[in-house]
Design a protein around this motif. Structure first.
Motif, short mmCIF file in Angstrom:
data_model
loop_
_atom_site.label_atom_id
_atom_site.label_comp_id
_atom_site.label_asym_id
_atom_site.label_seq_id
_atom_site.Cartn_x
_atom_site.Cartn_y
_atom_site.Cartn_z
N TYR A 199 -9.69 -1.11 -6.60
CA TYR A 199 -8.91 -0.93 -5.38
C TYR A 199 -9.28 0.40 -4.71
O TYR A 199 -9.30 0.49 -3.47
N GLN A 200 -9.55 1.43 -5.52
CA GLN A 200 -9.94 2.72 -4.94
C GLN A 200 -11.27 2.59 -4.20
O GLN A 200 -11.45 3.16 -3.12
N ARG A 201 -12.21 1.85 -4.79
CA ARG A 201 -13.50 1.64 -4.13
C ARG A 201 -13.32 0.90 -2.80
O ARG A 201 -13.94 1.25 -1.79
N LEU A 202 -12.48 -0.12 -2.81
CA LEU A 202 -12.24 -0.89 -1.60
C LEU A 202 -11.57 -0.05 -0.53
O LEU A 202 -11.85 -0.18 0.66
N SER A 203 -10.67 0.85 -0.97
CA SER A 203 -9.97 1.72 -0.03
C SER A 203 -10.94 2.70 0.62
O SER A 203 -10.92 2.90 1.83
N LYS A 204 -11.82 3.30 -0.18
CA LYS A 204 -12.80 4.25 0.36
C LYS A 204 -13.76 3.56 1.32
O LYS A 204 -14.25 4.19 2.27
N ALA A 205 -14.02 2.28 1.08
CA ALA A 205 -14.92 1.53 1.96
C ALA A 205 -14.20 1.00 3.20
O ALA A 205 -14.83 0.43 4.09
N GLY A 206 -12.86 1.18 3.25
CA GLY A 206 -12.10 0.73 4.40
C GLY A 206 -11.75 -0.75 4.38
O GLY A 206 -11.26 -1.29 5.37
N ASN A 243 -10.90 4.00 13.87
CA ASN A 243 -12.07 3.22 13.49
C ASN A 243 -12.89 3.87 12.38
O ASN A 243 -13.73 3.21 11.76
N CYS A 244 -12.66 5.15 12.13
CA CYS A 244 -13.30 5.81 10.99
C CYS A 244 -12.54 5.55 9.69
O CYS A 244 -12.98 5.96 8.61
N GLY A 245 -11.40 4.89 9.81
CA GLY A 245 -10.63 4.57 8.61
C GLY A 245 -9.61 5.62 8.24
O GLY A 245 -9.04 5.59 7.14
N PHE A 246 -9.32 6.56 9.17
CA PHE A 246 -8.31 7.58 8.91
C PHE A 246 -6.97 7.16 9.51
O PHE A 246 -6.93 6.27 10.37
N SER A 297 -12.14 11.66 3.57
CA SER A 297 -12.37 10.35 2.95
C SER A 297 -11.53 9.30 3.68
O SER A 297 -10.50 9.63 4.28
N VAL A 298 -12.00 8.07 3.63
CA VAL A 298 -11.27 6.98 4.27
C VAL A 298 -9.83 6.95 3.76
O VAL A 298 -9.57 7.08 2.56
N GLY A 299 -8.90 6.82 4.69
CA GLY A 299 -7.49 6.79 4.33
C GLY A 299 -6.79 8.13 4.50
O GLY A 299 -5.56 8.20 4.48
N VAL A 357 -13.38 -9.33 -3.92
CA VAL A 357 -12.45 -9.16 -2.81
C VAL A 357 -13.22 -9.14 -1.49
O VAL A 357 -12.82 -9.77 -0.51
N ARG A 358 -14.34 -8.42 -1.46
CA ARG A 358 -15.18 -8.37 -0.26
C ARG A 358 -15.61 -9.78 0.16
O ARG A 358 -15.60 -10.13 1.34
N LEU A 359 -16.01 -10.58 -0.83
CA LEU A 359 -16.47 -11.94 -0.54
C LEU A 359 -15.35 -12.79 0.04
O LEU A 359 -15.56 -13.55 1.00
#
Length: 429
Positions: free
Chosen positions: A50-57, A184-187, A163-165, A14-16
């Motif tokens: 999806y959880q990993r991607l969410s935490k990474a923003g 911008n911190c993802g919150f 945590s992000v989100g 997904v990142r790619l």
């Protein structure tokens, strides 16, 4: 398009796709079930990806609406930035430079030397000043650290504890720097309305029910409205937050040295993680990137642990300059004179509004005045520009909704300017 058999591989695919532009901000990802069937993996594997991607923003979960690619970070509107213009600038939000101490003089009188890695991050004498300045307003045992200004202190505290989100409750309208930092911190910012007594209790309770994990409050001279929290409202806020000791509470007391408003503590004694932040930007100059952060011991440890090894301290050179500013009687007098002058200039505007028969704002001190206009604030700002005035329209300070108000910077406003501006404002309305 999507590929991978492990959560890490799926997340990286997904990142790619995002990096290559095949997935753009706002694009919806397949549901967990759909992608699991497509890739032939367990649903839990996709869910973990999806959880990993969410935490990474990288993505944002919208509940039943699905998971979408996050918007790219934006700088957003900033205070102090006014385009080169022939208009009379009542929009910049800056202090009056005539009340700021000369940094060259402060540097020459400071005991500045070279500092090396491994030295104490805070000068002992400056830490003592911080203790004297903040201790009486802290809810309990605390420690003092420094940040690069108030917004930096807010950002570091939130990043250390959330945590992000996660959702952050904040006044709406809101200071631009704080709103930008939260986003911008993802919150996710949840706007809590304010009235003449500060953050409303009904709005705070609603934000907590909506899942707020942190609350950011400006107890005195809130920007943009210059409203201060009253004793009664502070106690009501504390009563609500005391029921939720797990919620992070941050008090941004940015105007502390320049106001005669009493500080009323809004942080309950049982709050597990909290911070009280006071900056020197308004009284010594916005380029003095230093703020004191008083917080509980564990929050201090979390913030310190998150700092990069090369950024564990605010420049000792800057610390020495600020220390000199605190010690000099002439600078202390300058700050007191600035306090009185800002109140006088605010009163110029209020008196003019009273004479014109317009509603008079409650706030009596600060750099800015918030004027409700009860019509589209952007339209009012545009019409005032045609009359020669540059102002901030209220909508840009909103966390949600649209503020039918304009923000006027009064820190450099003369009595004649106030009268002329109010006359044009009355005609515009």
């Amino acid at each position: 398009m999507f590929k991978g058999k492990t959560a890490a591989e799926i997340a990286e695919s997904v990142r790619l796709l995002v990096r290559e532009g095949q997935l753009k901000p706002g694009d919806l990802l397949p549901s967990v079930r759909e992608l699991a069937e497509t890739l032939g993996v367990n649903r839990n594997t996709v869910s973990l990806a999806y959880q990993r991607l969410s935490k990474a923003g990288v993505v944002k979960s919208r509940g039943r609406l699905g998971t979408s690619i996050s918007e790219l970070p934006q700088a957003g509107e900033l205070d102090g930035i006014s385009q080169s213009t022939v208009l009379i600038d009542l929009a910049d939000g800056n202090p009056n430079t005539c009340w700021l101490p000369d940094p060259k003089m402060l540097l020459l009188e400071s005991d500045v030397g070279q500092s090396l890695y491994g030295e104490a991050p805070v000068l002992p004498a400056l830490a003592q000043i911080g203790q004297q300045w903040l201790s009486d307003d802290c809810p309990g045992t605390h420690e003092i650290l420094l940040s690069h200004g108030a917004v930096d202190g807010i950002e570091r505290t939130l990043m250390a504890l959330l945590s992000v989100g996660d959702k952050v409750a904040v006044e709406t309208p809101c200071f631009l720097g704080s709103a930008n930092a939260i986003r911008n911190c993802g919150f996710e910012a949840i706007g809590v309305p304010i009235d003449d007594q500060g953050m409303t209790t009904a709005g705070l309770e609603k934000a907590i029910l909506a899942g707020a994990r942190a609350v950011l409050i400006t107890p005195r001279v809130h920007n943009p409205t210059s409203i201060s929290v009253t004793r009664e409202r502070a106690e009501a806020i504390k009563t609500i937050l005391a029921k939720h000791p797990e919620i992070v509470v941050i008090a941004d007391d940015h105007f502390a040295r320049l106001t005669d408003e009493t500080y009323y503590n809004v942080i309950p004694e049982n709050t597990q993680h909290w911070a009280l932040i006071r900056t020197v930007s308004k009284c010594f100059g916005p380029d003095m990137r230093l703020a004191f952060v008083a917080c509980d011991k564990q929050t201090n440890q979390f913030i310190t642990a998150r700092l990069a090894s090369g950024a564990t301290w605010v420049s000792h050179i800057l610390q020495h300059i600020v220390l000199t500013a605190f010690r000099k009687e002439s600078v202390t007098q300058l700050v007191l004179d600035a306090r009185a002058d800002y109140m006088t200039r605010m009163q110029f505007l209020k008196n003019a509004m009273k004479r014109a028969g317009l509603p008079v704002p409650k706030a009596h001190t600060g750099l800015n005045c918030w004027i409700p206009v009860n019509v589209d604030s952007k339209e009012v700002a545009m019409r005032l520009a045609h009359k020669g005035w540059q102002v901030r329209h209220g909508a840009m300070f909103d966390v949600d909704g649209t503020s039918e108000a304009i923000r006027i910077t009064t820190s450099k406003m003369s009595e004649d300017q106030a009268a002329a501006f109010v006359e044009d404002l009355k005609q515009t309305l």
